[in-house]
Design a protein around this motif. Structure first.
Motif, mmCIF file in Angstrom:
data_model
loop_
_atom_site.group_PDB
_atom_site.id
_atom_site.type_symbol
_atom_site.label_atom_id
_atom_site.label_comp_id
_atom_site.label_asym_id
_atom_site.label_seq_id
_atom_site.Cartn_x
_atom_site.Cartn_y
_atom_site.Cartn_z
ATOM 1 N N ALA A 1 -6.921 6.918 9.125
ATOM 2 C CA ALA A 1 -7.866 8.006 9.414
ATOM 3 C C ALA A 1 -9.308 7.510 9.351
ATOM 4 N N GLN A 2 -9.637 6.738 8.329
ATOM 5 C CA GLN A 2 -11.000 6.237 8.167
ATOM 6 C C GLN A 2 -11.400 5.338 9.328
ATOM 7 N N HIS A 3 -10.545 4.402 9.680
ATOM 8 C CA HIS A 3 -10.880 3.467 10.754
ATOM 9 C C HIS A 3 -10.848 4.149 12.125
ATOM 10 N N SER A 4 -9.987 5.115 12.306
ATOM 11 C CA SER A 4 -9.957 5.862 13.567
ATOM 12 C C SER A 4 -11.248 6.661 13.737
ATOM 13 N N TYR A 5 -11.719 7.270 12.643
ATOM 14 C CA TYR A 5 -12.975 8.017 12.689
ATOM 15 C C TYR A 5 -14.130 7.078 13.033
ATOM 16 N N GLY A 6 -14.184 5.936 12.393
ATOM 17 C CA GLY A 6 -15.236 4.958 12.675
ATOM 18 C C GLY A 6 -15.194 4.474 14.111
ATOM 19 N N LEU B 1 0.853 -1.184 0.000
ATOM 20 C CA LEU B 1 0.000 0.000 0.000
ATOM 21 C C LEU B 1 0.889 1.235 0.000
ATOM 22 N N SER B 2 0.437 2.239 -0.671
ATOM 23 C CA SER B 2 1.186 3.495 -0.651
ATOM 24 C C SER B 2 1.043 4.136 0.731
ATOM 25 N N THR B 3 1.934 5.042 1.037
ATOM 26 C CA THR B 3 1.856 5.773 2.301
ATOM 27 C C THR B 3 0.517 6.483 2.408
ATOM 28 N N GLU B 4 0.080 7.103 1.312
ATOM 29 C CA GLU B 4 -1.196 7.822 1.311
ATOM 30 C C GLU B 4 -2.357 6.885 1.613
ATOM 31 N N ALA B 5 -2.337 5.694 1.032
ATOM 32 C CA ALA B 5 -3.406 4.726 1.267
ATOM 33 C C ALA B 5 -3.404 4.258 2.723
ATOM 34 N N CYS B 6 -2.223 4.052 3.279
ATOM 35 C CA CYS B 6 -2.129 3.649 4.686
ATOM 36 C C CYS B 6 -2.670 4.740 5.600
ATOM 37 N N LEU B 7 -2.262 5.981 5.357
ATOM 38 C CA LEU B 7 -2.738 7.092 6.182
ATOM 39 C C LEU B 7 -4.242 7.274 6.054
ATOM 40 N N ALA B 8 -4.768 7.122 4.848
ATOM 41 C CA ALA B 8 -6.213 7.241 4.638
ATOM 42 C C ALA B 8 -6.963 6.138 5.388
#
Length: 84
Positions: free
Chosen positions: A23-28, A13-20
């Motif tokens: 962020a998505q799972h932390s928000y959830g 996974l790209s760094t951007e995909a990992c960070l996204a």
């Protein structure tokens, strides 16, 4: 390769995909626990949701610190955030 050795494809996974994803799972996670901090955690005897939030926060801090500071070893325990 024998039939007993499963083939595991590498996933990159790209760094951007990992960070996204973080962020998505932390928000959830934040949405799911809001207002439920006293609820028990079924598969963690003695833990409530607040304990689980603290654990996740500590894990995120730990790895963020290693990555941001480019540490070859775990950060000194004195640097860890203190649970309020």
């Amino acid at each position: 390769m024998s039939v007993l050795e499963p083939s595991i494809a590498a996933m990159t996974l790209s760094t951007e995909a990992c960070l996204a994803a973080i962020a998505q799972h932390s928000y959830g996670f934040a949405e799911a626990v809001r207002g439920n901090l006293d609820a028990r955690v079924e598969h963690c005897p003695g833990w409530n949701i607040a304990d689980l939030v603290w654990h996740l926060t500590d894990v995120h801090w730990f790895w963020r610190t290693i990555a941001a500071d480019r540490l070859p070893d775990p950060p000194d325990k004195a640097r860890r955030p203190v649970r309020a």
